[in-house]
Design a protein around this motif. Structure first.
Motif, PDB file in Angstrom:
ATOM      1  N   ARG A  14      19.371   6.968 -50.616  1.00 60.94           N
ATOM      2  CA  ARG A  14      19.360   6.204 -51.868  1.00 60.94           C
ATOM      3  C   ARG A  14      19.951   7.049 -52.984  1.00 60.94           C
ATOM      4  O   ARG A  14      20.797   6.602 -53.760  1.00 60.94           O
ATOM      5  CB  ARG A  14      17.920   5.798 -52.198  1.00 60.94           C
ATOM      6  CG  ARG A  14      17.804   4.638 -53.158  1.00 60.94           C
ATOM      7  CD  ARG A  14      16.345   4.265 -53.424  1.00 60.94           C
ATOM      8  NE  ARG A  14      15.648   3.850 -52.226  1.00 60.94           N
ATOM      9  CZ  ARG A  14      14.500   4.381 -51.778  1.00 60.94           C
ATOM     10  NH1 ARG A  14      13.913   5.344 -52.441  1.00 60.94           N
ATOM     11  NH2 ARG A  14      13.931   3.927 -50.689  1.00 60.94           N
ATOM     12  N   GLU A  15      19.527   8.311 -53.053  1.00 63.06           N
ATOM     13  CA  GLU A  15      20.028   9.194 -54.111  1.00 63.06           C
ATOM     14  C   GLU A  15      21.516   9.469 -53.952  1.00 63.06           C
ATOM     15  O   GLU A  15      22.220   9.723 -54.913  1.00 63.06           O
ATOM     16  CB  GLU A  15      19.221  10.497 -54.148  1.00 63.06           C
ATOM     17  CG  GLU A  15      17.888  10.294 -54.845  1.00 63.06           C
ATOM     18  CD  GLU A  15      16.899  11.430 -54.608  1.00 63.06           C
ATOM     19  OE1 GLU A  15      17.317  12.479 -54.065  1.00 63.06           O
ATOM     20  OE2 GLU A  15      15.714  11.241 -54.936  1.00 63.06           O
ATOM     21  N   ALA A  16      22.012   9.392 -52.710  1.00 61.84           N
ATOM     22  CA  ALA A  16      23.441   9.637 -52.470  1.00 61.84           C
ATOM     23  C   ALA A  16      24.261   8.346 -52.664  1.00 61.84           C
ATOM     24  O   ALA A  16      25.462   8.346 -52.416  1.00 61.84           O
ATOM     25  CB  ALA A  16      23.649  10.177 -51.066  1.00 61.84           C
ATOM     26  N   GLY A  17      23.627   7.271 -53.069  1.00 60.85           N
ATOM     27  CA  GLY A  17      24.371   6.062 -53.432  1.00 60.85           C
ATOM     28  C   GLY A  17      24.384   4.961 -52.395  1.00 60.85           C
ATOM     29  O   GLY A  17      25.045   3.937 -52.600  1.00 60.85           O
ATOM     30  N   VAL A  18      23.692   5.119 -51.263  1.00 57.70           N
ATOM     31  CA  VAL A  18      23.640   4.044 -50.266  1.00 57.70           C
ATOM     32  C   VAL A  18      22.771   2.920 -50.829  1.00 57.70           C
ATOM     33  O   VAL A  18      21.720   3.180 -51.410  1.00 57.70           O
ATOM     34  CB  VAL A  18      23.042   4.556 -48.935  1.00 57.70           C
ATOM     35  CG1 VAL A  18      22.787   3.416 -47.968  1.00 57.70           C
ATOM     36  CG2 VAL A  18      23.966   5.583 -48.311  1.00 57.70           C
ATOM     37  N   ASP A  19      23.239   1.686 -50.674  1.00 60.81           N
ATOM     38  CA  ASP A  19      22.428   0.604 -51.237  1.00 60.81           C
ATOM     39  C   ASP A  19      21.870  -0.368 -50.203  1.00 60.81           C
ATOM     40  O   ASP A  19      21.105  -1.269 -50.548  1.00 60.81           O
ATOM     41  CB  ASP A  19      23.164  -0.141 -52.348  1.00 60.81           C
ATOM     42  CG  ASP A  19      24.526  -0.617 -51.900  1.00 60.81           C
ATOM     43  OD1 ASP A  19      24.855  -0.436 -50.727  1.00 60.81           O
ATOM     44  OD2 ASP A  19      25.262  -1.166 -52.745  1.00 60.81           O
ATOM     45  N   ARG A  20      22.212  -0.194 -48.929  1.00 60.18           N
ATOM     46  CA  ARG A  20      21.604  -1.061 -47.912  1.00 60.18           C
ATOM     47  C   ARG A  20      21.090  -0.207 -46.748  1.00 60.18           C
ATOM     48  O   ARG A  20      21.794   0.723 -46.311  1.00 60.18           O
ATOM     49  CB  ARG A  20      22.629  -2.063 -47.373  1.00 60.18           C
ATOM     50  CG  ARG A  20      23.103  -3.088 -48.392  1.00 60.18           C
ATOM     51  CD  ARG A  20      22.008  -4.102 -48.735  1.00 60.18           C
ATOM     52  NE  ARG A  20      22.457  -5.071 -49.730  1.00 60.18           N
ATOM     53  CZ  ARG A  20      22.293  -4.947 -51.035  1.00 60.18           C
ATOM     54  NH1 ARG A  20      21.688  -3.895 -51.530  1.00 60.18           N
ATOM     55  NH2 ARG A  20      22.733  -5.876 -51.868  1.00 60.18           N
ATOM     56  N   PHE A  21      19.899  -0.557 -46.261  1.00 56.88           N
ATOM     57  CA  PHE A  21      19.213   0.276 -45.272  1.00 56.88           C
ATOM     58  C   PHE A  21      18.729  -0.573 -44.111  1.00 56.88           C
ATOM     59  O   PHE A  21      18.198  -1.669 -44.312  1.00 56.88           O
ATOM     60  CB  PHE A  21      18.006   0.963 -45.912  1.00 56.88           C
ATOM     61  CG  PHE A  21      18.351   1.717 -47.163  1.00 56.88           C
ATOM     62  CD1 PHE A  21      18.623   3.063 -47.116  1.00 56.88           C
ATOM     63  CD2 PHE A  21      18.433   1.052 -48.388  1.00 56.88           C
ATOM     64  CE1 PHE A  21      18.966   3.754 -48.266  1.00 56.88           C
ATOM     65  CE2 PHE A  21      18.774   1.736 -49.540  1.00 56.88           C
ATOM     66  CZ  PHE A  21      19.046   3.086 -49.485  1.00 56.88           C
ATOM     67  N   GLN A  22      18.895  -0.045 -42.914  1.00 58.20           N
ATOM     68  CA  GLN A  22      18.465  -0.747 -41.698  1.00 58.20           C
ATOM     69  C   GLN A  22      17.827   0.291 -40.790  1.00 58.20           C
ATOM     70  O   GLN A  22      18.337   1.398 -40.661  1.00 58.20           O
ATOM     71  CB  GLN A  22      19.706  -1.368 -41.035  1.00 58.20           C
ATOM     72  CG  GLN A  22      19.432  -2.140 -39.769  1.00 58.20           C
ATOM     73  CD  GLN A  22      20.710  -2.749 -39.181  1.00 58.20           C
ATOM     74  OE1 GLN A  22      21.803  -2.599 -39.733  1.00 58.20           O
ATOM     75  NE2 GLN A  22      20.570  -3.409 -38.061  1.00 58.20           N
ATOM     76  N   GLY A  23      16.733  -0.067 -40.160  1.00 54.51           N
ATOM     77  CA  GLY A  23      16.088   0.887 -39.252  1.00 54.51           C
ATOM     78  C   GLY A  23      14.612   0.582 -39.116  1.00 54.51           C
ATOM     79  O   GLY A  23      14.065  -0.264 -39.822  1.00 54.51           O
ATOM     80  N   TYR A  24      13.979   1.304 -38.193  1.00 52.93           N
ATOM     81  CA  TYR A  24      12.573   1.019 -37.878  1.00 52.93           C
ATOM     82  C   TYR A  24      11.655   1.171 -39.085  1.00 52.93           C
ATOM     83  O   TYR A  24      10.598   0.560 -39.143  1.00 52.93           O
ATOM     84  CB  TYR A  24      12.097   1.921 -36.729  1.00 52.93           C
ATOM     85  CG  TYR A  24      12.811   1.668 -35.421  1.00 52.93           C
ATOM     86  CD1 TYR A  24      13.393   0.418 -35.147  1.00 52.93           C
ATOM     87  CD2 TYR A  24      12.907   2.661 -34.452  1.00 52.93           C
ATOM     88  CE1 TYR A  24      14.043   0.190 -33.949  1.00 52.93           C
ATOM     89  CE2 TYR A  24      13.565   2.427 -33.243  1.00 52.93           C
ATOM     90  CZ  TYR A  24      14.131   1.195 -33.008  1.00 52.93           C
ATOM     91  OH  TYR A  24      14.776   0.973 -31.817  1.00 52.93           O
ATOM     92  N   LEU A  25      12.065   2.018 -40.069  1.00 56.79           N
ATOM     93  CA  LEU A  25      11.235   2.157 -41.270  1.00 56.79           C
ATOM     94  C   LEU A  25      11.046   0.805 -41.963  1.00 56.79           C
ATOM     95  O   LEU A  25      10.004   0.543 -42.544  1.00 56.79           O
ATOM     96  CB  LEU A  25      11.901   3.160 -42.228  1.00 56.79           C
ATOM     97  CG  LEU A  25      11.158   3.474 -43.529  1.00 56.79           C
ATOM     98  CD1 LEU A  25       9.826   4.163 -43.249  1.00 56.79           C
ATOM     99  CD2 LEU A  25      12.010   4.366 -44.435  1.00 56.79           C
ATOM    100  N   PHE A  26      12.066  -0.030 -41.888  1.00 52.07           N
ATOM    101  CA  PHE A  26      12.010  -1.328 -42.577  1.00 52.07           C
ATOM    102  C   PHE A  26      11.735  -2.478 -41.620  1.00 52.07           C
ATOM    103  O   PHE A  26      11.516  -3.601 -42.048  1.00 52.07           O
ATOM    104  CB  PHE A  26      13.313  -1.578 -43.344  1.00 52.07           C
ATOM    105  CG  PHE A  26      13.631  -0.453 -44.280  1.00 52.07           C
ATOM    106  CD1 PHE A  26      12.933  -0.317 -45.471  1.00 52.07           C
ATOM    107  CD2 PHE A  26      14.590   0.498 -43.954  1.00 52.07           C
ATOM    108  CE1 PHE A  26      13.187   0.742 -46.326  1.00 52.07           C
ATOM    109  CE2 PHE A  26      14.853   1.564 -44.801  1.00 52.07           C
ATOM    110  CZ  PHE A  26      14.141   1.680 -45.984  1.00 52.07           C
TER     111      PHE A  26
END
Ligand code: C2E
Ligand code: CA
Ligand code: CA
Length: 392
Positions: free
Chosen positions: A363-375
């Motif tokens: 997030r801090e590096a600018g990624v705005d979409r996340f996919q993975g087991y955390l979510f």
């Protein structure tokens, strides 16, 4: 704990003894490889500390020897040559079946070595999928061949599972559709088994068509989620371009007013060199679909391929995320990829996000979409609805 060290630099011995002594460890120190080997065989330690620069016989020779002896000992690598060499050596040791607890540059040894000597576990295993969500069944080695799969497809047993793709604040933005085969006894067969078989037996067209029909049938439910995109995977190498276009057009038209379609292409050999694939990419964009390069950074999903096809999204392969904290090189490579994608105006989806620390860094590096087991893992649509759907 007993710790055995091999380093031909005599200045290392007092330092290591000081660090290990504070932790109550017993140190056996060797400056000579053959004495070290003999000692390891007669007194197998709980941790090996190994310098890579030993003179004629290198630390990598010792790594191979440990592997040949089938000594599954946790190991810490040391080097005066810096992070790049250490990172490669760590990979070599892991590939040889050793459990690498860490790789430390001698320049930062005072800071980095003591925590590794103190640690009891090599690393924390990935967290299980969030509770309350239907965990994926372990891959079942079901007896499956082409004709059997063809029968399952014809019987409507191909089923879409959906994995959330979320924004930085955790709100659902997209879903990725992942193929599953539901056998009559309820067993779920994963994509890793189904897709390669479908590709090899000419069944990708009928599988994709069957999957897309299920998506169209779920339109009303999907509409309740107010998604930006529904992301589908396309095996371009196995699909006739005309058919691929027709399938995507039907999906885009059918889901109009519900969500935009994003097509994820995985590069395979020389795909980007194919005029037909370039045309398909352009046609898909003209149809109104978004185009993502899947598994960026692996195989042929390369920087050159970015120039060949009109991608608007880059899906960062999960290996980058999995390895991001392994070395400063991995972290810097990831940061550079993100700068590259920002400069090219590409949206980035980070795949395989499993920990809060990964999500926060990204997030801090600018990624705005996340996919993975955390979510959330891939699940049937009703699971997604109960977690993200409108509350009644
Ligand atoms: P992919 O497109 O890269 O899909 C992501 C894979 O990563 C999925 O595996 C997903 O379950 C897994 N995954 C998601 N989050 C995590 C995580 O946090 N950690 C880890 N370790 N893994 C995670 P899956 O569903 O087994 O799919 C495997 C591959 O099969 C997909 O990789 C895709 O290339 C292919 N595939 C799946 N469905 C289809 C389809 O309908 N058509 C085609 N052509 N290919 C498909
Ligand atoms: Ca994908
Ligand atoms: Ca992927």
């Amino acid at each position: 704990m007993q710790l055995t060290c091999l380093d031909d630099d005599p200045r290392m011995e007092p330092t290591l003894r000081r660090f290990a002594g504070r932790l109550g460890h017993d140190v056996r120190y060797h400056a000579n490889a053959s004495a070290f080997k003999q000692d390891i065989l007669s007194h197998p330690p709980e941790l090996v500390v190994l310098d890579l620069e030993l003179g004629r016989e290198t630390g990598l020779d010792i790594v191979k020897w440990l592997s040949q002896q089938r000594l599954q000992l946790p190991i810490v690598l040391l080097s005066g040559h810096g992070d790049e060499l250490l990172d490669t050596a760590r990979r070599i040791a892991s590939a040889n079946g050793l459990t690498v607890r860490g790789a430390v540059s001698k320049a930062s040894m005072v800071r980095d070595l003591p925590p590794l000597l103190a640690a009891q576990q090599p690393s924390t295993p990935p967290p299980p999928p969030p509770s309350g969500m239907l965990a994926e069944a372990p891959a079942q080695p079901a007896a499956l061949d082409g004709p059997t799969l063809a029968g399952h497809i014809a019987a409507g047993r191909i089923e879409p599972f959906f994995q959330p793709i979320v924004a930085g604040d955790g709100t659902l933005k997209d879903l990725e559709v992942l193929t599953r085969l539901r056998l009559p006894d309820g067993t779920i067969v994963g994509a890793e088994q189904v897709i390669p078989l479908a590709e090899a037996s000419g069944l990708i067209p009928s599988l994709t068509e069957s999957l897309f029909e299920r998506l169209l049938a779920a339109k009303a439910t999907l509409a309740d989620l107010s998604l930006d995109h529904l992301s589908v995977n396309l095996s371009v190498a196995q699909l006739d371009i005309v058919l691929a276009k027709a399938l995507v057009r039907r999906l885009v038209d059918g889901l109009a007013g519900c969500c935009d379609v994003r097509v994820e292409l995985t590069e395979s050999a020389n795909l980007a060199d194919s005029q037909a694939v370039r045309e398909l990419g352009a046609e898909l964009r003209l149809l109104g679909a978004s185009l993502a390069m899947d598994d960026f950074g692996t195989g042929y999903s390369s920087i050159r391929a970015l120039a060949e096809l009109p991608y608007d999204t880059l899906k960062l392969d999960l290996c980058f995320v999995a390895e991001m904290f392994d070395s400063s090189k991995a972290e810097r490579l990831l940061a550079a990829i993100l700068i590259l994608s920002q400069n090219l105006g590409l949206k980035v989806v980070a795949e395989g996000v499993e920990t809060l620390a990964q999500a926060q860094w990204l997030r801090e590096a600018g990624v705005d979409r996340f996919q993975g087991y955390l979510f959330g893992p891939p699940t049937p649509l009703d699971e997604v609805m109960s977690r993200f759907g409108p509350k009644t």
